[in-house]
Design a protein around this motif. Structure first.
Motif, PDB file in Angstrom:
ATOM      1  N   CYS A 293       0.831  -1.196   0.000  1.00  4.75           N
ATOM      2  CA  CYS A 293       0.000   0.000   0.000  1.00  4.75           C
ATOM      3  C   CYS A 293       0.867   1.247   0.000  1.00  4.75           C
ATOM      4  CB  CYS A 293      -0.912  -0.009   1.237  1.00  4.75           C
ATOM      5  SG  CYS A 293      -1.854   1.515   1.469  1.00  4.75           S
ATOM      6  N   PHE A 294       0.572   2.189  -0.911  1.00  4.29           N
ATOM      7  CA  PHE A 294       1.115   3.537  -0.874  1.00  4.29           C
ATOM      8  C   PHE A 294       0.002   4.444  -0.376  1.00  4.29           C
ATOM      9  CE2 PHE A 294       3.995   1.692  -4.030  1.00  4.29           C
ATOM     10  CZ  PHE A 294       5.221   2.205  -3.624  1.00  4.29           C
ATOM     11  N   ASP A 295       0.243   5.199   0.723  1.00  3.27           N
ATOM     12  CA  ASP A 295      -0.821   6.072   1.215  1.00  3.27           C
ATOM     13  C   ASP A 295      -0.618   7.503   0.742  1.00  3.27           C
ATOM     14  OD1 ASP A 295       1.098   7.265   2.803  1.00  3.27           O
ATOM     15  OD2 ASP A 295       0.357   6.442   4.690  1.00  3.27           O
ATOM     16  N   ASN A 296      -1.502   8.413   1.210  1.00  2.00           N
ATOM     17  CA  ASN A 296      -1.461   9.801   0.765  1.00  2.00           C
ATOM     18  C   ASN A 296      -0.230  10.559   1.246  1.00  2.00           C
ATOM     19  OD1 ASN A 296      -3.897   9.474  -0.524  1.00  2.00           O
ATOM     20  ND2 ASN A 296      -5.113  10.170   1.216  1.00  2.00           N
ATOM     21  N   PHE A 297       0.515   9.986   2.208  1.00  2.00           N
ATOM     22  CA  PHE A 297       1.692  10.661   2.744  1.00  2.00           C
ATOM     23  C   PHE A 297       2.978  10.047   2.205  1.00  2.00           C
ATOM     24  CE2 PHE A 297      -1.775  10.824   5.825  1.00  2.00           C
ATOM     25  CZ  PHE A 297      -1.934  12.193   5.964  1.00  2.00           C
ATOM     26  N   ALA A 298       2.878   9.294   1.137  1.00  2.00           N
ATOM     27  CA  ALA A 298       4.030   8.615   0.526  1.00  2.00           C
ATOM     28  C   ALA A 298       4.626   7.577   1.444  1.00  2.00           C
ATOM     29  CB  ALA A 298       5.086   9.623   0.073  1.00  2.00           C
ATOM     30  N   ASN A 299       3.836   7.052   2.383  1.00  2.00           N
ATOM     31  CA  ASN A 299       4.276   5.931   3.205  1.00  2.00           C
ATOM     32  C   ASN A 299       3.997   4.636   2.458  1.00  2.00           C
ATOM     33  OD1 ASN A 299       4.944   7.686   5.298  1.00  2.00           O
ATOM     34  ND2 ASN A 299       2.919   7.529   6.234  1.00  2.00           N
ATOM     35  N   LEU A 300       4.899   3.693   2.559  1.00  2.00           N
ATOM     36  CA  LEU A 300       4.747   2.404   1.910  1.00  2.00           C
ATOM     37  C   LEU A 300       4.603   1.320   2.958  1.00  2.00           C
ATOM     38  CD1 LEU A 300       4.818   0.410  -0.471  1.00  2.00           C
ATOM     39  CD2 LEU A 300       7.318   0.496  -0.362  1.00  2.00           C
ATOM     40  N   GLY A 301       3.517   0.571   2.852  1.00  2.00           N
ATOM     41  CA  GLY A 301       3.325  -0.550   3.738  1.00  2.00           C
ATOM     42  C   GLY A 301       3.345  -1.843   2.964  1.00  2.00           C
ATOM     43  N   VAL A 302       4.103  -2.809   3.418  1.00  2.00           N
ATOM     44  CA  VAL A 302       4.159  -4.131   2.805  1.00  2.00           C
ATOM     45  C   VAL A 302       3.538  -5.101   3.799  1.00  2.00           C
ATOM     46  CG1 VAL A 302       5.611  -5.931   1.815  1.00  2.00           C
ATOM     47  CG2 VAL A 302       6.229  -3.506   1.522  1.00  2.00           C
ATOM     48  N   GLY A 303       2.353  -5.603   3.465  1.00  5.03           N
ATOM     49  CA  GLY A 303       1.612  -6.410   4.421  1.00  5.03           C
ATOM     50  C   GLY A 303       0.935  -5.566   5.473  1.00  5.03           C
ATOM     51  N   VAL A 304       1.013  -4.242   5.335  1.00  3.19           N
ATOM     52  CA  VAL A 304       0.428  -3.303   6.296  1.00  3.19           C
ATOM     53  C   VAL A 304      -0.523  -2.387   5.518  1.00  3.19           C
ATOM     54  CG1 VAL A 304       0.887  -1.475   7.962  1.00  3.19           C
ATOM     55  CG2 VAL A 304       2.503  -3.370   7.701  1.00  3.19           C
ATOM     56  N   PRO A 305      -1.810  -2.440   5.758  1.00  2.00           N
ATOM     57  CA  PRO A 305      -2.753  -1.647   4.968  1.00  2.00           C
ATOM     58  C   PRO A 305      -2.702  -0.153   5.251  1.00  2.00           C
ATOM     59  CG  PRO A 305      -3.913  -2.854   6.691  1.00  2.00           C
ATOM     60  CD  PRO A 305      -2.502  -3.353   6.709  1.00  2.00           C
ATOM     61  N   ASN A 306      -2.257   0.251   6.478  1.00  4.80           N
ATOM     62  CA  ASN A 306      -2.203   1.665   6.831  1.00  4.80           C
ATOM     63  C   ASN A 306      -0.845   2.000   7.451  1.00  4.80           C
ATOM     64  OD1 ASN A 306      -5.069   2.460   6.264  1.00  4.80           O
ATOM     65  ND2 ASN A 306      -5.436   0.848   7.787  1.00  4.80           N
ATOM     66  N   PRO A 307       0.217   2.121   6.636  1.00  6.88           N
ATOM     67  CA  PRO A 307       1.563   2.381   7.186  1.00  6.88           C
ATOM     68  C   PRO A 307       1.630   3.731   7.882  1.00  6.88           C
ATOM     69  CG  PRO A 307       1.535   2.665   4.800  1.00  6.88           C
ATOM     70  CD  PRO A 307       0.211   2.068   5.168  1.00  6.88           C
ATOM     71  N   GLN A 308       2.373   3.782   8.976  1.00  2.00           N
ATOM     72  CA  GLN A 308       2.500   4.991   9.774  1.00  2.00           C
ATOM     73  C   GLN A 308       3.825   5.710   9.556  1.00  2.00           C
ATOM     74  OE1 GLN A 308      -0.271   5.944  11.666  1.00  2.00           O
ATOM     75  NE2 GLN A 308      -1.063   4.225  10.444  1.00  2.00           N
ATOM     76  N   VAL A 309       4.797   5.061   8.896  1.00  2.99           N
ATOM     77  CA  VAL A 309       6.093   5.667   8.592  1.00  2.99           C
ATOM     78  C   VAL A 309       6.384   5.451   7.115  1.00  2.99           C
ATOM     79  CG1 VAL A 309       7.001   5.400  10.935  1.00  2.99           C
ATOM     80  CG2 VAL A 309       7.257   3.535   9.278  1.00  2.99           C
ATOM     81  N   LYS A 310       7.520   5.952   6.659  1.00  4.01           N
ATOM     82  CA  LYS A 310       7.825   5.881   5.240  1.00  4.01           C
ATOM     83  C   LYS A 310       7.896   4.454   4.722  1.00  4.01           C
ATOM     84  CE  LYS A 310       7.812  10.204   4.381  1.00  4.01           C
ATOM     85  NZ  LYS A 310       6.688  10.744   3.600  1.00  4.01           N
ATOM     86  N   LEU A 311       8.367   3.520   5.559  1.00  2.00           N
ATOM     87  CA  LEU A 311       8.365   2.114   5.181  1.00  2.00           C
ATOM     88  C   LEU A 311       8.000   1.286   6.400  1.00  2.00           C
ATOM     89  CD1 LEU A 311       8.885  -0.230   3.222  1.00  2.00           C
ATOM     90  CD2 LEU A 311      11.305  -0.131   3.898  1.00  2.00           C
ATOM     91  N   GLU A 312       6.918   0.534   6.298  1.00  2.00           N
ATOM     92  CA  GLU A 312       6.487  -0.330   7.382  1.00  2.00           C
ATOM     93  C   GLU A 312       6.190  -1.692   6.793  1.00  2.00           C
ATOM     94  OE1 GLU A 312       3.110  -0.513  10.950  1.00  2.00           O
ATOM     95  OE2 GLU A 312       3.387   1.307   9.751  1.00  2.00           O
ATOM     96  N   VAL A 313       6.871  -2.715   7.356  1.00  4.03           N
ATOM     97  CA  VAL A 313       6.804  -4.054   6.785  1.00  4.03           C
ATOM     98  C   VAL A 313       6.287  -5.028   7.834  1.00  4.03           C
ATOM     99  CG1 VAL A 313       8.103  -5.912   5.683  1.00  4.03           C
ATOM    100  CG2 VAL A 313       8.725  -3.528   5.247  1.00  4.03           C
ATOM    101  N   ASP A 314       5.348  -5.849   7.459  1.00  8.73           N
ATOM    102  CA  ASP A 314       4.820  -6.878   8.350  1.00  8.73           C
ATOM    103  C   ASP A 314       5.565  -8.187   8.093  1.00  8.73           C
ATOM    104  OD1 ASP A 314       3.356  -8.420  10.056  1.00  8.73           O
ATOM    105  OD2 ASP A 314       1.593  -8.556   8.757  1.00  8.73           O
ATOM    106  N   GLY A 315       6.782  -8.287   8.669  1.00 15.62           N
ATOM    107  CA  GLY A 315       7.594  -9.476   8.455  1.00 15.62           C
ATOM    108  C   GLY A 315       9.057  -9.120   8.320  1.00 15.62           C
ATOM    109  N   PRO A 316       9.915 -10.096   8.155  1.00 15.53           N
ATOM    110  CA  PRO A 316      11.355  -9.843   8.023  1.00 15.53           C
ATOM    111  C   PRO A 316      11.668  -8.998   6.789  1.00 15.53           C
ATOM    112  CG  PRO A 316      10.895 -12.175   8.422  1.00 15.53           C
ATOM    113  CD  PRO A 316       9.595 -11.532   8.127  1.00 15.53           C
ATOM    114  N   VAL A 317      12.789  -8.266   6.891  1.00 19.75           N
ATOM    115  CA  VAL A 317      13.276  -7.452   5.773  1.00 19.75           C
ATOM    116  C   VAL A 317      14.653  -7.968   5.386  1.00 19.75           C
ATOM    117  CG1 VAL A 317      13.936  -5.153   5.010  1.00 19.75           C
ATOM    118  CG2 VAL A 317      11.976  -5.445   6.526  1.00 19.75           C
TER     119      VAL A 317
END
Length: 366
Positions: A293-317
Protein backbone atom coordinates in the motif's frame (compact mmCIF):
# COMPACT_ATOMS: atom_id res chain seq x y z
CA UNK A 1 -76.66 13.91 -62.82
CA UNK A 2 -76.14 17.64 -62.39
CA UNK A 3 -72.32 17.62 -61.90
CA UNK A 4 -69.39 16.08 -63.77
CA UNK A 5 -67.86 13.08 -61.92
CA UNK A 6 -64.28 14.37 -61.39
CA UNK A 7 -64.24 18.17 -61.23
CA UNK A 8 -67.89 18.63 -60.16
CA UNK A 9 -68.58 21.00 -63.06
CA UNK A 10 -72.23 22.07 -63.37
CA UNK A 11 -74.17 20.75 -66.37
CA UNK A 12 -76.65 22.91 -68.30
CA UNK A 13 -79.98 21.11 -67.98
CA UNK A 14 -82.78 21.05 -70.56
CA UNK A 15 -85.25 23.90 -70.25
CA UNK A 16 -82.99 25.52 -67.63
CA UNK A 17 -83.51 29.23 -67.05
CA UNK A 18 -80.55 31.59 -66.68
CA UNK A 19 -78.13 29.10 -68.22
CA UNK A 20 -75.37 31.67 -68.05
CA UNK A 21 -75.25 31.29 -64.25
CA UNK A 22 -74.47 27.58 -64.54
CA UNK A 23 -71.96 28.12 -67.35
CA UNK A 24 -70.21 30.94 -65.51
CA UNK A 25 -69.95 28.82 -62.33
CA UNK A 26 -68.33 26.07 -64.36
CA UNK A 27 -65.87 28.55 -65.85
CA UNK A 28 -65.02 29.88 -62.38
CA UNK A 29 -64.31 26.37 -61.14
CA UNK A 30 -62.16 25.58 -64.15
CA UNK A 31 -60.31 28.87 -63.67
CA UNK A 32 -59.45 27.78 -60.13
CA UNK A 33 -58.48 24.20 -60.96
CA UNK A 34 -56.79 24.26 -64.36
CA UNK A 35 -53.04 24.89 -63.88
CA UNK A 36 -53.77 24.94 -60.14
CA UNK A 37 -51.59 27.46 -58.31
CA UNK A 38 -51.92 28.39 -54.64
CA UNK A 39 -50.13 30.94 -52.51
CA UNK A 40 -49.33 28.60 -49.61
CA UNK A 41 -50.16 25.29 -47.97
CA UNK A 42 -49.12 26.33 -44.44
CA UNK A 43 -51.03 29.62 -43.88
CA UNK A 44 -52.62 29.20 -40.42
CA UNK A 45 -55.20 31.98 -40.70
CA UNK A 46 -57.64 33.16 -43.33
CA UNK A 47 -56.14 36.35 -44.83
CA UNK A 48 -57.94 39.59 -44.01
CA UNK A 49 -57.74 41.14 -47.49
CA UNK A 50 -57.49 38.41 -50.13
CA UNK A 51 -57.31 39.27 -53.82
CA UNK A 52 -59.66 37.87 -56.40
CA UNK A 53 -58.36 34.50 -57.58
CA UNK A 54 -56.21 33.81 -54.49
CA UNK A 55 -56.13 30.15 -53.49
CA UNK A 56 -54.66 28.12 -50.62
CA UNK A 57 -54.20 24.48 -49.62
CA UNK A 58 -55.71 24.40 -46.13
CA UNK A 59 -53.50 22.94 -43.36
CA UNK A 60 -54.59 21.17 -40.20
CA UNK A 61 -55.46 23.72 -37.51
CA UNK A 62 -56.33 26.58 -39.87
CA UNK A 63 -58.67 29.29 -38.57
CA UNK A 64 -60.87 32.02 -39.95
CA UNK A 65 -64.48 32.71 -40.88
CA UNK A 66 -65.07 30.53 -43.93
CA UNK A 67 -61.90 28.45 -43.54
CA UNK A 68 -62.97 27.05 -40.17
CA UNK A 69 -65.83 25.25 -41.90
CA UNK A 70 -63.69 23.85 -44.72
CA UNK A 71 -62.06 20.42 -44.57
CA UNK A 72 -58.34 20.03 -43.86
CA UNK A 73 -56.26 19.69 -47.06
CA UNK A 74 -59.06 21.10 -49.23
CA UNK A 75 -58.57 23.99 -51.67
CA UNK A 76 -59.85 27.42 -50.64
CA UNK A 77 -60.43 29.70 -53.64
CA UNK A 78 -61.43 33.38 -53.34
CA UNK A 79 -63.77 34.39 -56.18
CA UNK A 80 -66.55 36.94 -56.53
CA UNK A 81 -65.69 38.30 -53.09
CA UNK A 82 -66.15 35.06 -51.16
CA UNK A 83 -64.25 31.89 -50.27
CA UNK A 84 -65.23 28.65 -51.99
CA UNK A 85 -64.15 25.18 -50.95
CA UNK A 86 -62.99 22.71 -53.58
CA UNK A 87 -62.39 19.10 -52.53
CA UNK A 88 -59.28 17.70 -54.21
CA UNK A 89 -59.20 14.30 -55.86
CA UNK A 90 -56.35 11.80 -56.00
CA UNK A 91 -53.82 12.92 -58.60
CA UNK A 92 -54.44 16.69 -58.33
CA UNK A 93 -51.20 18.66 -58.76
CA UNK A 94 -50.75 22.17 -57.33
CA UNK A 95 -47.95 24.70 -57.54
CA UNK A 96 -47.24 26.25 -54.11
CA UNK A 97 -45.85 29.74 -54.66
CA UNK A 98 -44.21 30.42 -51.27
CA UNK A 99 -42.21 27.18 -51.56
CA UNK A 100 -41.66 27.26 -55.32
CA UNK A 101 -42.60 23.59 -55.37
CA UNK A 102 -45.23 21.22 -56.77
CA UNK A 103 -47.43 19.02 -54.60
CA UNK A 104 -49.58 16.01 -55.46
CA UNK A 105 -52.73 14.93 -53.64
CA UNK A 106 -52.84 11.24 -52.67
CA UNK A 107 -54.22 9.23 -49.74
CA UNK A 108 -55.92 12.34 -48.39
CA UNK A 109 -52.70 14.39 -48.15
CA UNK A 110 -50.65 16.79 -50.23
CA UNK A 111 -47.11 15.47 -50.76
CA UNK A 112 -44.10 16.95 -52.54
CA UNK A 113 -44.03 15.92 -56.18
CA UNK A 114 -40.77 14.44 -57.43
CA UNK A 115 -40.13 15.64 -60.97
CA UNK A 116 -37.39 13.05 -61.65
CA UNK A 117 -33.97 13.70 -63.17
CA UNK A 118 -31.92 16.74 -62.21
CA UNK A 119 -34.17 19.07 -60.22
CA UNK A 120 -33.81 21.89 -57.76
CA UNK A 121 -36.86 21.22 -55.61
CA UNK A 122 -36.93 23.28 -52.41
CA UNK A 123 -38.67 20.49 -50.47
CA UNK A 124 -39.09 16.74 -50.72
CA UNK A 125 -41.18 14.40 -48.61
CA UNK A 126 -41.09 10.60 -48.82
CA UNK A 127 -44.26 9.16 -47.31
CA UNK A 128 -44.63 12.34 -45.22
CA UNK A 129 -44.81 16.11 -45.59
CA UNK A 130 -41.66 18.27 -45.41
CA UNK A 131 -41.74 21.74 -43.89
CA UNK A 132 -39.69 24.93 -43.82
CA UNK A 133 -37.26 23.41 -41.26
CA UNK A 134 -37.21 19.79 -42.44
CA UNK A 135 -37.03 20.36 -46.19
CA UNK A 136 -36.19 16.69 -46.70
CA UNK A 137 -38.50 14.41 -44.71
CA UNK A 138 -38.56 10.61 -44.85
CA UNK A 139 -41.06 8.38 -43.05
CA UNK A 140 -39.82 4.80 -43.19
CA UNK A 141 -38.62 1.90 -41.06
CA UNK A 142 -35.18 2.13 -42.68
CA UNK A 143 -33.15 4.21 -45.11
CA UNK A 144 -30.36 3.08 -47.44
CA UNK A 145 -27.55 5.23 -48.82
CA UNK A 146 -25.68 2.95 -51.22
CA UNK A 147 -22.50 3.34 -53.25
CA UNK A 148 -22.76 4.11 -56.97
CA UNK A 149 -22.44 1.01 -59.15
CA UNK A 150 -22.25 3.20 -62.26
CA UNK A 151 -18.70 4.36 -61.49
CA UNK A 152 -16.39 1.31 -61.98
CA UNK A 153 -14.01 0.56 -59.14
CA UNK A 154 -15.38 3.16 -56.74
CA UNK A 155 -17.55 1.42 -54.16
CA UNK A 156 -17.36 4.49 -51.93
CA UNK A 157 -20.16 6.45 -50.30
CA UNK A 158 -19.70 9.56 -48.18
CA UNK A 159 -22.41 11.49 -46.33
CA UNK A 160 -21.45 15.14 -45.82
CA UNK A 161 -23.02 17.52 -43.30
CA UNK A 162 -21.74 21.06 -43.83
CA UNK A 163 -22.07 24.15 -41.64
CA UNK A 164 -21.41 27.78 -42.54
CA UNK A 165 -19.02 28.82 -39.75
CA UNK A 166 -17.05 27.52 -36.76
CA UNK A 167 -19.67 28.57 -34.19
CA UNK A 168 -22.52 26.83 -36.04
CA UNK A 169 -23.67 23.22 -35.69
CA UNK A 170 -23.38 20.22 -38.02
CA UNK A 171 -24.64 17.16 -36.16
CA UNK A 172 -26.87 14.10 -36.10
CA UNK A 173 -29.56 13.91 -33.39
CA UNK A 174 -31.23 10.71 -32.19
CA UNK A 175 -34.68 10.97 -30.62
CA UNK A 176 -37.09 8.83 -28.64
CA UNK A 177 -40.74 9.75 -29.24
CA UNK A 178 -39.61 13.08 -30.76
CA UNK A 179 -37.43 13.93 -27.71
CA UNK A 180 -33.64 14.13 -28.09
CA UNK A 181 -31.54 11.47 -26.41
CA UNK A 182 -28.14 11.57 -28.17
CA UNK A 183 -26.24 13.88 -30.53
CA UNK A 184 -22.86 13.73 -32.19
CA UNK A 185 -21.05 16.11 -34.53
CA UNK A 186 -19.66 19.64 -34.57
CA UNK A 187 -21.85 21.42 -32.03
CA UNK A 188 -20.93 25.08 -31.74
CA UNK A 189 -17.19 24.75 -32.46
CA UNK A 190 -14.71 22.75 -34.54
CA UNK A 191 -14.29 19.87 -32.06
CA UNK A 192 -16.18 16.57 -32.31
CA UNK A 193 -18.77 16.14 -29.56
CA UNK A 194 -20.90 13.27 -28.28
CA UNK A 195 -23.80 14.35 -26.04
CA UNK A 196 -26.56 12.42 -24.27
CA UNK A 197 -29.80 13.38 -22.53
CA UNK A 198 -32.39 11.57 -20.44
CA UNK A 199 -35.19 14.08 -21.03
CA UNK A 200 -34.37 16.03 -24.21
CA UNK A 201 -33.76 19.22 -22.21
CA UNK A 202 -30.64 18.71 -20.07
CA UNK A 203 -27.63 17.45 -22.04
CA UNK A 204 -24.39 15.88 -20.80
CA UNK A 205 -21.19 16.23 -22.81
CA UNK A 206 -19.91 12.65 -22.79
CA UNK A 207 -16.97 12.84 -25.22
CA UNK A 208 -14.99 15.67 -26.83
CA UNK A 209 -12.27 15.06 -29.43
CA UNK A 210 -10.08 18.13 -29.92
CA UNK A 211 -9.79 19.09 -33.58
CA UNK A 212 -6.22 20.36 -33.29
CA UNK A 213 -4.59 17.68 -31.10
CA UNK A 214 -6.86 14.67 -31.59
CA UNK A 215 -6.98 14.30 -27.79
CA UNK A 216 -10.13 12.60 -26.46
CA UNK A 217 -11.83 13.87 -23.32
CA UNK A 218 -14.43 11.91 -21.36
CA UNK A 219 -16.16 14.54 -19.25
CA UNK A 220 -13.32 16.94 -20.13
CA UNK A 221 -14.36 19.78 -22.44
CA UNK A 222 -10.72 20.64 -23.24
CA UNK A 223 -8.71 17.36 -23.07
CA UNK A 224 -5.09 17.84 -22.03
CA UNK A 225 -3.78 14.39 -23.01
CA UNK A 226 -4.47 11.64 -25.51
CA UNK A 227 -7.07 10.26 -23.07
CA UNK A 228 -8.41 12.67 -20.45
CA UNK A 229 -11.07 11.44 -18.01
CA UNK A 230 -12.74 14.02 -15.78
CA UNK A 231 -15.86 13.81 -13.62
CA UNK A 232 -17.31 16.15 -10.98
CA UNK A 233 -16.51 13.46 -8.41
CA UNK A 234 -15.13 9.92 -8.28
CA UNK A 235 -13.60 9.81 -11.77
CA UNK A 236 -12.87 6.23 -12.81
CA UNK A 237 -11.69 4.21 -15.76
CA UNK A 238 -13.04 0.65 -15.53
CA UNK A 239 -11.54 -2.23 -17.51
CA UNK A 240 -13.72 -5.27 -16.97
CA UNK A 241 -13.32 -8.91 -17.94
CA UNK A 242 -15.49 -11.99 -17.44
CA UNK A 243 -12.47 -14.22 -16.77
CA UNK A 244 -10.96 -13.48 -13.31
CA UNK A 245 -7.75 -15.42 -14.02
CA UNK A 246 -7.03 -13.25 -17.04
CA UNK A 247 -7.96 -9.89 -15.56
CA UNK A 248 -8.44 -6.50 -17.18
CA UNK A 249 -5.50 -4.34 -18.06
CA UNK A 250 -3.82 -2.04 -20.54
CA UNK A 251 -0.49 -1.76 -22.36
CA UNK A 252 1.90 1.19 -22.44
CA UNK A 253 3.91 0.92 -25.65
CA UNK A 254 6.69 3.11 -27.01
CA UNK A 255 6.89 2.32 -30.71
CA UNK A 256 10.16 4.26 -30.98
CA UNK A 257 12.38 2.12 -28.73
CA UNK A 258 10.15 -0.93 -28.28
CA UNK A 259 9.49 -0.37 -24.57
CA UNK A 260 6.34 -2.20 -23.58
CA UNK A 261 4.72 -2.13 -20.15
CA UNK A 262 1.54 -3.92 -19.20
CA UNK A 263 -0.68 -3.04 -16.25
CA UNK A 264 -2.86 -6.00 -15.27
CA UNK A 265 -5.54 -6.46 -12.65
CA UNK A 266 -6.42 -10.10 -11.95
CA UNK A 267 -8.24 -11.80 -9.11
CA UNK A 268 -6.59 -10.46 -5.90
CA UNK A 269 -3.56 -9.38 -7.94
CA UNK A 270 -2.26 -6.19 -9.53
CA UNK A 271 1.04 -6.07 -11.40
CA UNK A 272 3.13 -4.02 -13.80
CA UNK A 273 5.26 -6.08 -16.20
CA UNK A 274 8.18 -4.98 -18.35
CA UNK A 275 7.69 -6.94 -21.56
CA UNK A 276 11.06 -5.87 -22.93
CA UNK A 277 12.78 -8.18 -20.41
CA UNK A 278 9.72 -10.34 -19.53
CA UNK A 279 9.83 -9.46 -15.83
CA UNK A 280 7.19 -8.26 -13.39
CA UNK A 281 8.37 -4.95 -11.90
CA UNK A 282 5.57 -4.43 -9.37
CA UNK A 283 3.21 -6.98 -7.87
CA UNK A 284 0.53 -6.12 -5.34
CA UNK A 285 -1.38 -9.14 -4.08
CA UNK A 286 -4.30 -9.14 -1.66
CA UNK A 287 -5.70 -11.96 0.45
CA UNK A 288 -3.42 -14.80 1.61
CA UNK A 289 -0.43 -13.29 -0.19
CA UNK A 290 -0.56 -10.07 1.83
CA UNK A 291 -0.71 -6.62 0.32
CA UNK A 292 1.26 -3.51 -0.52
CA UNK A 293 0.00 0.00 0.00
CA UNK A 294 1.11 3.54 -0.87
CA UNK A 295 -0.82 6.07 1.22
CA UNK A 296 -1.46 9.80 0.77
CA UNK A 297 1.69 10.66 2.74
CA UNK A 298 4.03 8.61 0.53
CA UNK A 299 4.28 5.93 3.21
CA UNK A 300 4.75 2.40 1.91
CA UNK A 301 3.32 -0.55 3.74
CA UNK A 302 4.16 -4.13 2.81
CA UNK A 303 1.61 -6.41 4.42
CA UNK A 304 0.43 -3.30 6.30
CA UNK A 305 -2.75 -1.65 4.97
CA UNK A 306 -2.20 1.66 6.83
CA UNK A 307 1.56 2.38 7.19
CA UNK A 308 2.50 4.99 9.77
CA UNK A 309 6.09 5.67 8.59
CA UNK A 310 7.83 5.88 5.24
CA UNK A 311 8.37 2.11 5.18
CA UNK A 312 6.49 -0.33 7.38
CA UNK A 313 6.80 -4.05 6.79
CA UNK A 314 4.82 -6.88 8.35
CA UNK A 315 7.59 -9.48 8.46
CA UNK A 316 11.35 -9.84 8.02
CA UNK A 317 13.28 -7.45 5.77
CA UNK A 318 16.20 -8.63 3.64
CA UNK A 319 18.93 -6.35 2.27
CA UNK A 320 21.42 -7.14 -0.48
CA UNK A 321 24.43 -9.32 0.33
CA UNK A 322 28.04 -8.27 -0.50
CA UNK A 323 31.50 -9.59 0.03
CA UNK A 324 33.96 -7.15 1.63
CA UNK A 325 35.79 -6.65 -1.66
CA UNK A 326 32.58 -5.88 -3.58
CA UNK A 327 30.96 -3.34 -1.27
CA UNK A 328 29.51 -0.32 -3.07
CA UNK A 329 30.54 3.26 -2.30
CA UNK A 330 29.74 4.36 1.26
CA UNK A 331 28.50 7.70 -0.11
CA UNK A 332 25.74 8.69 0.48
CA UNK A 333 25.47 7.90 4.15
CA UNK A 334 22.61 5.85 5.55
CA UNK A 335 22.81 2.78 3.32
CA UNK A 336 22.41 -0.73 4.78
CA UNK A 337 23.90 -3.95 3.38
CA UNK A 338 24.65 -7.50 4.53
CA UNK A 339 28.39 -8.34 4.54
CA UNK A 340 28.88 -12.06 4.10
CA UNK A 341 32.59 -12.45 4.89
CA UNK A 342 33.38 -9.90 7.61
CA UNK A 343 35.93 -10.95 10.22
CA UNK A 344 34.07 -12.61 13.03
CA UNK A 345 31.15 -13.58 10.79
CA UNK A 346 28.53 -12.14 8.49
CA UNK A 347 26.96 -8.92 9.70
CA UNK A 348 24.67 -6.03 8.85
CA UNK A 349 26.62 -2.87 7.98
CA UNK A 350 25.71 0.77 7.43
CA UNK A 351 27.46 3.62 5.60
CA UNK A 352 28.51 6.87 7.26
CA UNK A 353 29.37 8.64 4.01
CA UNK A 354 33.03 7.55 4.08
CA UNK A 355 33.12 3.99 5.43
CA UNK A 356 31.03 0.91 5.92
CA UNK A 357 30.60 0.14 9.63
CA UNK A 358 29.33 -2.91 11.45
CA UNK A 359 25.97 -2.26 13.11
CA UNK A 360 26.96 -4.28 16.18
CA UNK A 361 29.94 -2.18 17.31
CA UNK A 362 30.26 0.65 14.69
CA UNK A 363 33.72 -0.66 13.75
CA UNK A 364 34.81 -0.15 10.13
CA UNK A 365 34.37 -3.27 8.04
CA UNK A 366 37.80 -4.80 7.45
Amino acid sequence: MDLSPRLSLSYVLPQQAQKHVTVNETFRRLDALVQLSVLSRTAPDEPATPAEGDAYLLPVGKSGGAWSAFADHSIASFRDGAWSEIAPSTGFVAYVADEDAFYRFASGLWGALSMGGATNSTMLGVNTNPDATNRLAVKSDASLFNHDDVTPGSGDHRLTINKSAADKTASAVFQSNASGRAEFGLTGDENFHVKVSSDGAAWTEAVVIDAASGYAGFGAAAPQSALHVKQPSDARLTIDTATPSQGGGFDIVNSGDGANWRVTGQASLFKIRDHAVSLDKLIIEAGAGGNACFDNFANLGVGVPNPQVKLEVDGPVRVKSYGKGALPSANPAGQIVYVTNEAGGATIAFSDGSNWRRVADRAVVS
